[in-house]
Structure formats: C-alpha cells, structure tokens
Write a protein that holds these residues in place. Sequence first.
Motif, PDB file in Angstrom:
ATOM      1  N   GLU A 162     -10.768  -3.403  -5.841  1.00  0.00           N
ATOM      2  CA  GLU A 162     -10.877  -4.247  -4.954  1.00  0.00           C
ATOM      3  C   GLU A 162     -10.440  -3.434  -3.447  1.00  0.00           C
ATOM      4  N   ARG A 163     -10.064  -2.207  -3.614  1.00  0.00           N
ATOM      5  CA  ARG A 163      -9.816  -1.410  -2.465  1.00  0.00           C
ATOM      6  C   ARG A 163     -10.687  -0.630  -2.421  1.00  0.00           C
ATOM      7  N   ALA A 166     -12.926  -3.212  -0.188  1.00  0.00           N
ATOM      8  CA  ALA A 166     -12.458  -3.706   1.372  1.00  0.00           C
ATOM      9  C   ALA A 166     -12.793  -2.439   2.275  1.00  0.00           C
ATOM     10  N   THR A 223     -11.848  -1.749   5.806  1.00  0.00           N
ATOM     11  CA  THR A 223     -10.128  -1.900   5.154  1.00  0.00           C
ATOM     12  C   THR A 223      -9.260  -1.303   4.549  1.00  0.00           C
ATOM     13  N   ARG A 224      -8.821  -0.634   4.717  1.00  0.00           N
ATOM     14  CA  ARG A 224      -8.241   0.360   4.027  1.00  0.00           C
ATOM     15  C   ARG A 224      -6.768  -0.112   3.521  1.00  0.00           C
ATOM     16  N   ILE A 225      -6.537  -0.314   2.035  1.00  0.00           N
ATOM     17  CA  ILE A 225      -5.600  -1.646   2.102  1.00  0.00           C
ATOM     18  C   ILE A 225      -4.249  -0.410   1.161  1.00  0.00           C
ATOM     19  N   GLU A 227      -0.621  -0.535   0.582  1.00  0.00           N
ATOM     20  CA  GLU A 227       0.178  -1.147  -0.417  1.00  0.00           C
ATOM     21  C   GLU A 227       0.060  -2.852   0.214  1.00  0.00           C
ATOM     22  N   ARG A 228       0.395  -3.335  -1.576  1.00  0.00           N
ATOM     23  CA  ARG A 228       0.465  -4.296  -1.604  1.00  0.00           C
ATOM     24  C   ARG A 228       1.498  -5.269  -1.779  1.00  0.00           C
ATOM     25  N   ALA A 239       0.691  -7.493   2.668  1.00  0.00           N
ATOM     26  CA  ALA A 239       0.458  -6.325   2.489  1.00  0.00           C
ATOM     27  C   ALA A 239      -0.500  -6.175   3.746  1.00  0.00           C
ATOM     28  N   ARG A 240      -0.303  -4.426   3.413  1.00  0.00           N
ATOM     29  CA  ARG A 240       0.069  -3.262   4.748  1.00  0.00           C
ATOM     30  C   ARG A 240      -1.727  -2.892   4.297  1.00  0.00           C
ATOM     31  N   PHE A 241      -2.429  -3.017   5.749  1.00  0.00           N
ATOM     32  CA  PHE A 241      -3.726  -2.294   5.828  1.00  0.00           C
ATOM     33  C   PHE A 241      -4.093  -1.293   7.234  1.00  0.00           C
TER      34      PHE A 241
END
Length: 352
Positions: A162-163, A166, A223-225, A227-228, A239-241
């Motif tokens: 998923e990362r 994104a 989009t760099r994820i 923290e989820r 989430a933090r991105f």
Amino acid sequence: MSEFTFELTVCQWAEREWPPAGGGPEVGDDDRTAVVARQIGTKRRRWDTVVVECDPEGLRRRANFGLAELGSDLLHVVRNAPAEWTWYRDALPDPGYSWRYVREAIHEAADRGVVETRRLSNNRIEIRRKWAYPDWVERIVAVENKPDLDASAARALGPQLERDVALSLADEVWVATTETGETVEPALIEDVPVEAGVLTVDAAGEADVSWHPRSLAVDDPGTRILERPSGGDRDASAARFEYVDPEWKADKRLELAERAYGRGWRAYADTMRPDCRHFRLTDESAGFLPYCAAKDCHPTAGECSGSCGEFEPEPPVWRSGDWPISGGPGKGVKRLLDRQRRRLRPGLDEEA
C-alpha cells in the motif's frame, strides 16, 4: 525453496521473459529491453526484484559511461556537463549542498573517464562532456517475492505494498509467489492491494500472470505514508503522511535504474563463499543457482559464509592453476557471472 533461491529464480525468469506473456499493454512492450536487479531501493524501502524497462538504443548509449553505477552526485555532473568547456559552477545547476562535494564528484567522473576536465591558470576547473547522458529508462517495475504467501505473510506484506502504491515510485508493483495448482491461487484471496499484480512461479522457474497490476501515476506527486493507525475499535488515530514532488521521484527513479544497471542480480557471489571447495553453480530448469555439495542444498547468502561449519577453502593447488579456471573455481564462478551480466548490457566491452 528458500526465499533467496526463489528470488534468484524470479530474477532469471524476468531476464529471460519480461514482459510477461499475455500481459497486455499495461504490462510491457516487446520492443523494450529489461535490466533486472535484486535488493535495491530507497532509504525507507528495499525491493526484492527490480525490472528496468529500457529503450534499446538508449541502453546501448548508456554503456559509454561504463558498467559501474552512477550515484546521485555523478549523475548531477554527467547529466549537466556542457558540450563546450565551461567553468563548472556556470555549467552545473546549484546542487543544494556544498560545491566541495560537486568538485569531488567532478574529479571522480574524470577518473572514470565519463567527463573531461582542465584547470586554468586562475585555478578554475572547467568541464566538458564526452557523451550526452541518454534517456534510457522507460519504466520501473518492483517485485516483492514471497514463495509462501499465506494469510500471515499477506497481512505483513499488505501495508508495504500500500505504501508502494501510494508513493508510486515504480510504474508497477507485483507480488511473485509459488504456484499451488489450485483452481484459485491463494494469493488472489489474500489481503493484497488490488493495484498490485500477482505472478505465480512453478518449480521449473516459469511464471504466469494471475492478476494484472494497475499502472501507477509516476509523473504525479506521490504520498509517503509515515504512520498508520493500528486498527481496532478504540483506535481513532489518524494516519500521518507527506507529499513527494514529481522531481524527487524522477531523480530517485534514475538513481534506482543506475543501481540496477551496475549491480544486476548476480552480485550474490560477492557476499557468499564461492572460494569454498563445496560451492557449485547448478544448471537447472530455473537457471543457474548456487549449490552446496556438503549440505546438498541451495544455501542462502547467510548460510554460505566463512562461519559455516562445512566451509573449506579451496586447496592452494586449485588457485595456482591456469586456463580454464585460472585462480581457482571460485574466481571462475565470479568471472562467469560477471560475463553474463556484461553480456546483457549492450555496448560494453567484453572485458571489465
């Protein structure tokens, strides 16, 4: 089959067969040439297998710069080196860091013979390109290898994919897993993002497309994820991105392609012990694989080391021999793998 052996099998299949048969226009173009590497990526993410689809003529012109990869500092120099003699600060864009490191990269580029330099009487360094750096990279494909993709492995792999989707640094993301022969492959019903393709690999090292990937928007911001939320009824955290601009992605993609060009996937011999008298390369339907005659298995890179209880250095008489294995079988293995890698980089001289 260990994950390491499975990884080598996937790399050899990709080198022979990419793009996958029947993949359609989103999977690849038969006119492209593929450069395959293993275990490369960014500071935050490393992929098992990377396939770089190249323009054939651009790939041939890339050979002017030698087999060794060009790092980010060297790319800054060779991509912007002028056709006529110019002071390097006028020729190169502001790097965003100290010019001292640029001068070091210029000296390294000159030592490698990929740019020309001269020092004027006022001690200024001028540079001139020898060749224009080609536009040789067309697409980058990332493959995650999981020979046994059960439910727990899929749960662990899902967030990573998923990362990848994104961020969209690669044009496509795939999962390669062992073929089970079932009517519906288990990988298709596990928790894997629908954007990721699925390759099923049989015992002979041949792969089939079980699920086609979606092409990702590599030219758009990613989009760099960071923290989820962990999930659960009581977890209401967000989430933090952060967004990643297309220019960073373009530079990073070229750096990845350069690493793939220079390292390939055969560099495993550099971290194993081919100088052990029990080390072999077996020619199987899946391709050449490292083999340990003492343990009667295909060892992993961690198992084939000097700390192995079965390790025995080659006798000195082996290493003192001449043709056809001058320097011993271990040196011969490394030369063979290097010749195979160079053969798949058109335009390079036969010798290193």
